[in-house]
Design an enzyme around this catalytic site. Structure first.
Site, PDB file in Angstrom:
ATOM      1  CG  ASN A 263      -1.584  -1.290   1.491  1.00  0.00           C
ATOM      2  OD1 ASN A 263      -2.334  -1.769   0.660  1.00  0.00           O
ATOM      3  ND2 ASN A 263      -1.327  -1.887   2.644  1.00  0.00           N
ATOM      4  CG  HIS A 293       9.103  -7.776  -2.421  1.00  0.00           C
ATOM      5  ND1 HIS A 293       9.249  -8.904  -3.203  1.00  0.00           N
ATOM      6  CD2 HIS A 293       7.820  -7.391  -2.604  1.00  0.00           C
ATOM      7  CE1 HIS A 293       8.115  -9.164  -3.815  1.00  0.00           C
ATOM      8  NE2 HIS A 293       7.233  -8.258  -3.466  1.00  0.00           N
ATOM      9  CD  GLU A 294       5.701  -5.838   0.091  1.00  0.00           C
ATOM     10  OE1 GLU A 294       4.874  -5.133  -0.518  1.00  0.00           O
ATOM     11  OE2 GLU A 294       5.809  -7.069  -0.091  1.00  0.00           O
ATOM     12  CD  GLU A 316       3.719  -9.057  -6.124  1.00  0.00           C
ATOM     13  OE1 GLU A 316       4.761  -9.098  -5.436  1.00  0.00           O
ATOM     14  OE2 GLU A 316       2.758  -8.324  -5.840  1.00  0.00           O
TER      15      GLU A 316
END
Length: 844
Positions: A263, A293-294, A316
């Site tokens: 988010n 990663h996020e 991803e």
């Protein structure tokens, strides 16, 4: 309820532009429901009909341009909006919405430790409809402005900076409006959070968790924020577009289904990443990678978003690649933000051990799909969810790593930065991505994409070598169709000790080769390793001399990443029936006591136990296999008696517990509260021992209840659920089955914990009658409770240890004859293929 199709999404995107959502959420209405009031400003390009989506408990009122619409026209999750005229419109929706216990929509959790309650959103795919009304598709981006009413002692977090507004009423919070983002990226998290706040690069940064986890977050706050700052700075060195949001919060939330969710401005993580018990440095490295990663998603996924769900791999795969690569750069680059325990590490070794096999396995199942599936293969949102697998993550990241090896990092990043500049705050497709990469290079990126991203399956590469006239020759044989750029490692025995191996040279080859044979000077090496450095995605085979040497001398290979490639080769050979499972187990017994890389130790022990001992060997062979594992773990424990290698010792203790066939030793540990020589038993180890004792019939409900009194936390509740389900009595199994398949109040985590305890290889006779019941009851609970529970039922509640043709035949018949939701069908398809492979490996 109907799912959104790609055709419907394209039609709606052609009809309307969405500009702004103004959303009011009231979280003070009780334990079951919350209020949701939404105002949507949008424009119709042409006259026509469309619909808005929501899944309310009660739809109280709807107005379109001031005119009331009949709430009774809501059909499933679709509210018709007929007769739109060209121009601006305002839609108002007032609804009563349900909290979730499955990690979908607005999840509500009460902490058993202190009774405090927390809520957070997970709005991926269709779940925004559980929270507010929306034109729910990724290419209708809009500005989102949220106001939240919460209990007075709560803190509210959102995509932007959240501010308490006492002038508007007690417990009132406003969240700064977002830039243009997709509906599935809106986020709210509310509760009495414990927070650690700081500032970096002029932006507010924060990390948040439940109050009961505050001491553990405080212990790791410097590490978490250090990794966050280091990755943020590294991404700004790579990317020309600055971070596009006004703050960066990371909330560690309870009962989260995924590892994390990207988010914008409020990343949510499963709160198992706040460690209550001892963990290894490899596990800390995993947490750091997820943080990296996020954060990569802030650019690839949030700033630039897929147009439709067929391109989810772009999100991803990119974040997976960037997470591992950027963390390696941070760790090896001497960044001041990198915690000392992670400095100098190469996270690609962990990727090779823990992620690569996930991709290889998924790519060999009937459910395999291209990394970039054809749009027609993702016709609706239900089918999109099925592509969150080892192909979209591990294979996709491997493909990007191979692309960087072929293209060069400079051109790769130039293409990425062009992509961001052209599509920021908008949407893009695979074609856009490839065009932008192609603009930075003379290489034929389009042809590469067709060969790598539009095809399925795993290539197999094998060397053929020979000696001739002071030279040695190597030919790389390929089963498959993809081009590969890979390194070949040539290793000699160390002349000083005869056991160690030393790298003679590492050279690159392209497959298929320009020349049929590659010629190198000198005698043939003692060991030839294809894909040394692990830069491509392929199963690797060894020539006969190298295979023999590896089985005898694997631990003598000097580089951890090379050893990981070799362990993966042995793993694949077992799965393909080319290496006896017992030979893999013996190789582990001989070489793991000398292994220095913890990721390799953890990965090899996990495969040796979960697959070799529990599935690939016959039941009569299992006790001996477990004895081998306990002997190996004792060797590792003895190796760390000097106080060095705490992570290795912890790993060995965990696996010794799991493989114990007699209760005496681990029961003594539980009673004394410590392993002789350490470590002392923390909650994770105590529950692990108790579960194993339950499987062995060496504990009871009284002991489980006493341990739960000692640890009444959420993880304690899950530990007790596993132990109770693992007890080897008909009564315990019946009670566990009822909780899973008849009690729809069981949360996603407690469902999973119960399922993890139920099926045990030692108890096959006791639970055999549940095998046919599983298919009927799993379908029913999936139909009632939806995709998240369907995923858990297919993944954890499946009878993994019924390795026989009758069980396979039963499952295949059910799969053929029964209608079921796609999430469950996909999991059962994969489970049955794994069962089929296990039977073949056994030779039955």
């Amino acid at each position: 309820m109907p799912v959104l199709t790609r055709d419907e999404a394209q039609t709606r995107a052609q009809l309307i532009d969405v500009h702004r959502y103004t959303i009011e959420l009231d979280l003070t209405r009780g334990e079951e429901n919350f209020d949701s009031r939404t105002v949507i400003h949008f424009t119709a390009r042409t006259a026509g009909d469309t619909f808005v989506e929501l899944k309310p408990a009660v739809l109280r009122a709807v107005t379109l341009d001031g005119q009331p619409l009949d709430p009774e026209t809501l059909a499933g999750n679709r509210l018709p909006l007929p007769g739109l005229t060209i121009g601006a419109h305002e839609l108002r929706v007032d609804a009563d919405m349900r909290y979730s216990r499955t990690g979908e929509g607005m999840h509500r959790f009460t902490d058993p430790t202190d009774g405090e309650t927390y809520v957070y959103t997970q709005l991926f795919l269709e779940d925004v409809q559980r929270v507010f009304a929306a034109f729910d598709q990724p290419d209708l981006k809009a500005v989102f402005a949220l106001t939240v009413t919460a209990p007075q002692d709560w803190t509210v977090l959102g995509n932007g900076v959240a501010q308490r507004r006492p002038d508007q009423g007690a417990g009132r919070w406003t969240i700064a409006p977002t830039p243009l983002i997709s509906t599935y990226l809106v986020a709210v998290a509310a509760g009495p959070w414990h927070s650690v706040r700081t500032e970096h690069a002029g932006l507010p940064f924060g990390i948040h968790c439940r109050r009961s986890l505050a001491p553990y977050l405080n212990t790791d706050a410097d590490e978490i924020l250090g990794i966050t700052r280091a990755c943020y700075d590294r991404y700004h060195e790579k990317f020309e577009e600055p971070y596009p949001f006004d703050s960066y919060d990371q909330a560690f939330v309870p009962e989260f289904n995924a590892g994390a969710m990207e988010n914008p401005g409020l990343v949510t993580f499963r709160d198992e990443f706040i460690y209550r018990s001892a963990v290894t440095d490899t596990e800390r490295q995993t947490r750091a990678m997820v943080i990296a990663h996020e954060m990569a998603h802030m650019w690839f996924g949030d700033l630039v978003t897929l147009q439709w769900w067929d391109d989810i791999w772009l999100n991803e795969s990119f974040a997976e690649y960037m997470g591992y690569q950027t963390l390696t750069e941070v760790a090896q680059g001497g960044s001041g933000g990198c915690p000392p325990r992670l400095r100098g590490t190469d996270t690609w070794t962990d990727f090779a051990v823990t992620r690569k096999g996930w991709g290889y396995d998924a790519d060999q199942r009937p459910s395999t799909h291209p990394v970039a599936p054809d749009p027609d293969a993702v016709p609706d949102t239900a089918s999109a969810m099925l592509n969150f697998d080892g192909i979209s993550y591990a294979k996709g990241a491997s493909a990007l790593r191979q692309l960087v090896a072929w293209l060069g990092e400079k051109d790769f990043l130039a293409g990425i930065n062009t992509h961001f500049a052209r599509h920021k705050f908008a949407n893009a497709t695979l074609a856009d991505f490839i065009d932008n990469l192609a603009s930075a290079t003379d290489r034929d990126v389009h042809a590469w994409a067709d060969q790598w991203l539009r095809t399925t399956g795993v290539d197999t590469l094998a060397p053929t070598t020979r000696q001739a006239e002071g030279m040695w020759h190597i030919t790389v044989d390929r089963k498959g169709s993809r081009p590969h750029r890979l390194a070949v490692g040539a290793y000699d025995r160390d002349p000083l000790d005869g056991r160690s191996l030393v790298l003679r040279e590492r050279f690159e080859v392209d497959v298929p080769q320009d020349e049929a044979v590659t010629v190198r000077p000198g005698r043939r090496p003692a060991l030839v390793v294809l894909n040394d450095s692990d830069l491509t995605y392929a199963k690797i085979r060894l020539d006969e001399e190298s295979e023999d040497l590896v089985l005898r001398n694997l631990s003598a290979v000097p580089d951890p990443l090379t050893r990981a490639v070799l362990w993966n080769s042995l793993r694949d050979m077992v799965r393909d029936g080319e290496l006896e499972p017992a030979a893999y187990l013996e190789t582990a017994r001989v070489h793991l006591p000398y292994e220095t890389d913890l990721a390799i130790v953890q990965g090899v022990l996990a495969f040796a136990h979960a697959q070799i001992a529990d599935r690939y060997l016959h039941a009569a062979e299992r006790p001996a296999a477990l004895a081998t594992l306990t002997t190996l773990c004792r060797d590792l424990i003895r190796r760390t008696e000097d106080g060095n290698g705490s992570g290795l010792r912890l790993t060995a203790v965990r696996h010794f517990i799991d493989a114990a066939t007699q209760p005496d030793a681990i029961q003594d540990w539980l009673h004394t509260g410590s392993v002789p020589g350490g470590p002392e038993l923390d909650p994770e180890l105590r529950w692990r021992i108790l579960r194993r004792l339950a499987v062995l019939g060496a504990t009871d409900e009284t002991a489980i209840a006493a341990e739960l009194d000692r640890d009444p936390s959420a993880t304690g509740q899950e530990g007790a659920a596993r132990c109770r389900a693992a007890l080897p009595t008909p009564e315990a199994k019946a009670a566990a089955w009822t909780r899973m398949f008849e009690d729809d109040t069981l949360s996603n985590y407690l469902f999973t914990a119960t399922a993890q305890g139920f099926w045990q290889p030692e108890q096959t006779a006791l639970v055999r009658d549940y095998i046919p019941r599983y298919y009927r009851d799993a379908k029913a609970v999936a139909d009632r409770r939806g995709p998240a529970i369907a995923e858990a039922a297919g993944r954890y509640a499946f009878p993994h240890f019924a390795i026989d043709k009758d069980s396979l035949r039963l499952g295949e018949n059910v799969l053929h004859d029964t209608e079921m939701i796609p999430a469950l069908r996909r999991k059962l398809t994969d489970q049955l293929d794994d069962l089929r492979r296990a039977i073949a490996v056994r030779g039955d």
